[in-house]
Each structure stands twice: as C-alpha cells, then as structure tokens.
Design an enzyme around this catalytic site. Structure first.
Site, PDB file in Angstrom:
ATOM      1  N   PHE A  24       0.881  -1.212   0.184  1.00  0.00           N
ATOM      2  CA  PHE A  24      -0.171   0.370  -0.069  1.00  0.00           C
ATOM      3  C   PHE A  24       0.594   1.046  -0.288  1.00  0.00           C
ATOM      4  CE2 PHE A  24      -2.597  -3.387   1.298  1.00  0.00           C
ATOM      5  CZ  PHE A  24      -4.486  -3.051   1.245  1.00  0.00           C
ATOM      6  N   CYS A  30      -6.196  15.036   0.610  1.00  0.00           N
ATOM      7  CA  CYS A  30      -7.432  14.836   0.428  1.00  0.00           C
ATOM      8  C   CYS A  30      -8.378  15.665  -0.143  1.00  0.00           C
ATOM      9  CB  CYS A  30      -8.412  13.713   1.138  1.00  0.00           C
ATOM     10  SG  CYS A  30      -9.562  12.949   0.163  1.00  0.00           S
ATOM     11  N   CYS A  34     -14.595  13.388   4.378  1.00  0.00           N
ATOM     12  CA  CYS A  34     -15.168  12.235   5.058  1.00  0.00           C
ATOM     13  C   CYS A  34     -15.343  12.039   6.274  1.00  0.00           C
ATOM     14  CB  CYS A  34     -15.619  10.615   4.205  1.00  0.00           C
ATOM     15  SG  CYS A  34     -15.478  11.172   2.266  1.00  0.00           S
ATOM     16  N   CYS A  37     -13.534   8.487   6.886  1.00  0.00           N
ATOM     17  CA  CYS A  37     -12.030   7.990   6.611  1.00  0.00           C
ATOM     18  C   CYS A  37     -11.108   7.704   7.834  1.00  0.00           C
ATOM     19  CB  CYS A  37     -11.588   9.162   6.129  1.00  0.00           C
ATOM     20  SG  CYS A  37      -9.685   9.292   5.263  1.00  0.00           S
ATOM     21  N   ASP A  38      -9.931   6.000   7.625  1.00  0.00           N
ATOM     22  CA  ASP A  38      -9.534   6.275   8.579  1.00  0.00           C
ATOM     23  C   ASP A  38      -8.024   6.887   8.554  1.00  0.00           C
ATOM     24  OD1 ASP A  38      -8.586   4.986   6.257  1.00  0.00           O
ATOM     25  OD2 ASP A  38      -8.671   2.661   6.749  1.00  0.00           O
ATOM     26  N   THR A  39      -7.970   8.069   7.879  1.00  0.00           N
ATOM     27  CA  THR A  39      -6.483   8.226   7.413  1.00  0.00           C
ATOM     28  C   THR A  39      -6.173   9.076   8.031  1.00  0.00           C
ATOM     29  OG1 THR A  39      -5.748   7.053   5.103  1.00  0.00           O
ATOM     30  CG2 THR A  39      -4.503   9.153   5.516  1.00  0.00           C
ATOM     31  N   GLU A  93      -7.164   3.100  -5.463  1.00  0.00           N
ATOM     32  CA  GLU A  93      -8.265   3.560  -4.521  1.00  0.00           C
ATOM     33  C   GLU A  93      -8.380   5.068  -5.021  1.00  0.00           C
ATOM     34  OE1 GLU A  93      -8.380  -0.190  -1.754  1.00  0.00           O
ATOM     35  OE2 GLU A  93      -7.358   2.131  -1.313  1.00  0.00           O
ATOM     36  N   HIS A 173      -9.497  -5.833   6.829  1.00  0.00           N
ATOM     37  CA  HIS A 173      -8.373  -5.860   7.919  1.00  0.00           C
ATOM     38  C   HIS A 173      -8.578  -5.044   9.179  1.00  0.00           C
ATOM     39  CE1 HIS A 173      -9.553  -2.378   5.567  1.00  0.00           C
ATOM     40  NE2 HIS A 173      -9.122  -1.091   6.575  1.00  0.00           N
TER      41      HIS A 173
END
Length: 179
Positions: A24, A30, A34, A37-39, A93, A173
């Site tokens: 990855f 971004c 959102c 979101c996990d980042t 993605e 995951h």
C-alpha cells in the site's frame, strides 16, 4: 516529489481483491473530508518517485495499491509507468473527483460527491441508506456495498438480498485486526 503518509505491506481488506497480498502506497491529503475516513491527512514525508519504488520493492508482492487520502492529487502517468516498469500491477482507490492516468491496471471507485469518473473496474459505495438507483447503471465490472464502520451491516445485507447486482465488501483488515 510526492507526499507519502506511509508505505506498508499487508492484505487488501476490501472489494474484489480482498485477501490479496499488496504493498500500500498511502498518499497524504484529500480534497474531501469524509467522517468515516481512516487516514490522518496532515502527516506525510516528501519522497521522490525512486524512493517510493525502492520502498515498494522491499516487499515480495508486485501488486501495489495507491490509496490515501486521495492519490489522484499526487500521481500522473509517468509515476504509474515507473511502477509498471518495475513489474508492478497498479491498483488505485479513488473518490473519483479527478481524472486518472490511463495506464492504471485496476480502478476502485468509492464515490462521495461531485465525481468525474465515468467508469471503473469496481464500484465500492459506503452505504448509509442513500438512494443507489444512479449507481445501478454505472459502468463497472463489480459493484460492492460497504457498511459504514460495521454499524449498519444488517441493513446492507438486507439491501443486497433485495438487489443482488451488489456484493458485500467489509473492511476485513479491521475485523481481523491487521494493518
């Protein structure tokens, strides 16, 4: 130079390639914010294309996933061509709000708002009870609904049972607790 949040080796946890070993390449930043979101978008290190490829080559897979944030803010055809020249299969993605390089092997489109993408290999919609009629005719090979943080899994399953053109994508995951 491209702003990289992290590069890591794991299994793809969602969509068509669930369970596939992949490297990855997570880009920072971004153009959307959102809530699910996990980042962490602020974190990142500026890296050259050669540094990114060298890091990706440390892992045994030749499947790379460009993710984010929104990777389309950072990539171009030359970068994708460099990855491919090193033997990588390139998946992205994306939220679909920007045009993508034409030489990407697999496009996973997770629409949020004001998209420009006209087709993809897979469509992955985070389901929150919204009307999906417009997505039923979107040009793609695979359509998936994903629960929002597993809080509405039963609702998603019920929808898919009534609309079998959709498949279920869970964040595997997170369920099995791998990075």
């Amino acid at each position: 130079m491209r702003k990289i949040n992290e590069i890591f080796y794991s299994l793809q946890g969602e969509g068509f390639y669930t369970g596939t070993a992949a490297t990855f390449i997570r880009f920072s930043g971004c153009n959307l914010k959102c809530s699910f979101c996990d980042t962490t978008h602020e974190d990142g290190t500026m890296m050259t294309d050669e540094q990114i490829v060298a890091e990706a080559e440390k892992y045994p897979t030749r499947h790379v996933i460009l993710t984010g944030g929104e990777p389309s803010l950072w990539i171009d055809e030359a970068f994708v061509a460099l990855l491919k020249a090193h033997g990588f299969y390139v998946q992205i993605e994306t939220n679909g709000t920007r045009e993508l390089p034409k030489n990407i092997d697999w496009v996973t489109f997770s629409p949020k708002e004001k998209w420009v993408l006209k087709k993809s290999n897979e469509l992955k919609v985070v389901y929150q009870g919204q009307d999906l009629a417009e997505w039923a005719k979107f040009d793609c090979q695979h359509k998936y609904l994903q629960p929002c943080s597993c809080s509405n899994t039963n609702e998603v399953v019920d929808y898919i049972k009534q609309h079998p053109e959709w498949g279920l994508s869970v964040q595997l995951h997170k369920l099995i607790q791998i990075p």
